[in-house]
Write a protein that holds these residues in place. Sequence first.
Motif, PDB file in Angstrom:
ATOM      1  N   ASN A   1       0.750  -1.307   0.066  1.00 22.82           N
ATOM      2  CA  ASN A   1      -0.121  -0.078  -0.066  1.00 22.82           C
ATOM      3  C   ASN A   1       0.717   1.232  -0.028  1.00 22.82           C
ATOM      4  OD1 ASN A   1       0.978  -0.353   2.529  1.00 22.82           O
ATOM      5  ND2 ASN A   1      -0.688   0.830   3.382  1.00 22.82           N
TER       6      ASN A   1
ATOM      7  N   TYR B   1      -0.879  -1.069   7.875  1.00 20.19           N
ATOM      8  CA  TYR B   1      -1.818  -1.770   7.112  1.00 20.19           C
ATOM      9  C   TYR B   1      -1.703  -3.152   7.111  1.00 20.19           C
ATOM     10  CZ  TYR B   1      -4.439  -3.365   2.964  1.00 20.19           C
ATOM     11  OH  TYR B   1      -5.275  -4.124   2.385  1.00 20.19           O
TER      12      TYR B   1
ATOM     13  N   PHE C   1      -0.846  -0.254  -4.485  1.00 17.98           N
ATOM     14  CA  PHE C   1      -2.394   0.238  -4.170  1.00 17.98           C
ATOM     15  C   PHE C   1      -2.567   1.483  -4.289  1.00 17.98           C
ATOM     16  CE2 PHE C   1      -2.496  -3.849  -1.090  1.00 17.98           C
ATOM     17  CZ  PHE C   1      -2.383  -4.527  -2.286  1.00 17.98           C
TER      18      PHE C   1
ATOM     19  N   PHE D   1      -7.186   0.820  -5.177  1.00 18.40           N
ATOM     20  CA  PHE D   1      -7.264   0.246  -3.841  1.00 18.40           C
ATOM     21  C   PHE D   1      -8.725  -0.077  -3.367  1.00 18.40           C
ATOM     22  CE2 PHE D   1      -5.106   1.133   0.369  1.00 18.40           C
ATOM     23  CZ  PHE D   1      -5.316  -0.458   1.011  1.00 18.40           C
TER      24      PHE D   1
END
Length: 423
Positions: free
Chosen positions: A293, A303, A333, A365
């Motif tokens: 991410n 995350y 993402f 994402f």
Amino acid sequence: MYSDGNGNIFEDTSLYATGRSGYDALPVPENEWIDLPEGGSLYELPGRRGIGIDVKTGEMKLCEKGWAVAAFIPPAYTGLYLGAYETFPDAPTLPLFCYTAAGWYNEKFYVPAVQIEKDIRQESAGFNEEKIQSGVQQLLSAYKHNRLVKHLAENCCLTYHCPAARNFFMGRWECPVPSSPACNANCIGCISFQPTNETIVSTQDRLIFKPTADEIVEFTVPHLETAPYPIVSFGQGCEGEPLLMWETIREAILEIRKHTQKGSININTNGSNPKAVKALCEAGLNSIRVSTNSVREKIYTPYYRPNNYSFEDIVESLKVVRSFGGWTSINYFVFPGMTDSVEEYEALRKLIKETDLCMIQWRNFNIDPDWYLVKIGIAETGECIGVKKMMELLKDEFPDLKFGYFNPSIERIKGNFEMDFAH
């Protein structure tokens, strides 16, 4: 646009559509809007009011006529702005899809996005239901005792309509090989496992058994031998982390390569075990795609919530594959307002240089934006340069770096990247 809560979408002619970057609603540059691609969908966002620009005053204003609307854009397209809205305190958490800004103009739906990939492997128009059903029956009959083929048929293809599984049963392109029921990360947005006390649910069920190398080899060798632009990919959305099964995968790769040298063998992974990655490269792994991410540890860790590995390990895994001459991608993402922050951009430049990265897969994402930012503890996203501008800057600085959405075939890796793909 707004929704009446009953699946009907209307135009609010008093407001211009806006986009969202981080926490901020912004006007979207006219040249960043494109037609909503075929295969895209529109969602109403319950408990949320869309934010627009008053056509008379130019001021930001809520659309009070109904719920906000956002778009799901299909694979091969990357969104540049999120849908802009204000969330009510009692609004439900949005399910695990992407929520791109959307607008209506001259009888057409529009989204701010770019086509990042020419490969058509997941275009909705390319799937033939008759061929898929026939392929399922044929392969279930041919591999009656293969649990993995059964899983791909009944779970992935027929229940969840996984594009990769559907392509496999049509005998083409990338063949998914889920291999691990367990994971060593606890990703907030995991699509195959969510705690029962969470406000979202996983979009699919996870693999519940450990395949054997023989089960893997049995159906992947014929696929590599006969499919156009063939790829075998370990690591799928319906499983945990494939590197936890690296010994089995290594055994399978060695056996596959005894029977065929065709195609590409790829692993989609969190990159948590560089030593395992090295062993797979020695066995014949051609490419790796590491999901992230963010390329900043402080954004990555809250995350992924990794168990027994660190962000440095994923960087090392990319280096290992390049040391063997393999192809490296990050499954990036994209979260407008986070991905394109100046701080993230500088961290990405550093990663590209440090690892000699081959490709960025600019993935939308699939997550509730507000829920995500709160979960990872982000109150301010910092100065941003825009997703499209970031892409342009990276292309200028790293002309050999490839952009896309899918794992490239070996023909594309070793031949003409602009020509050798599903079309």
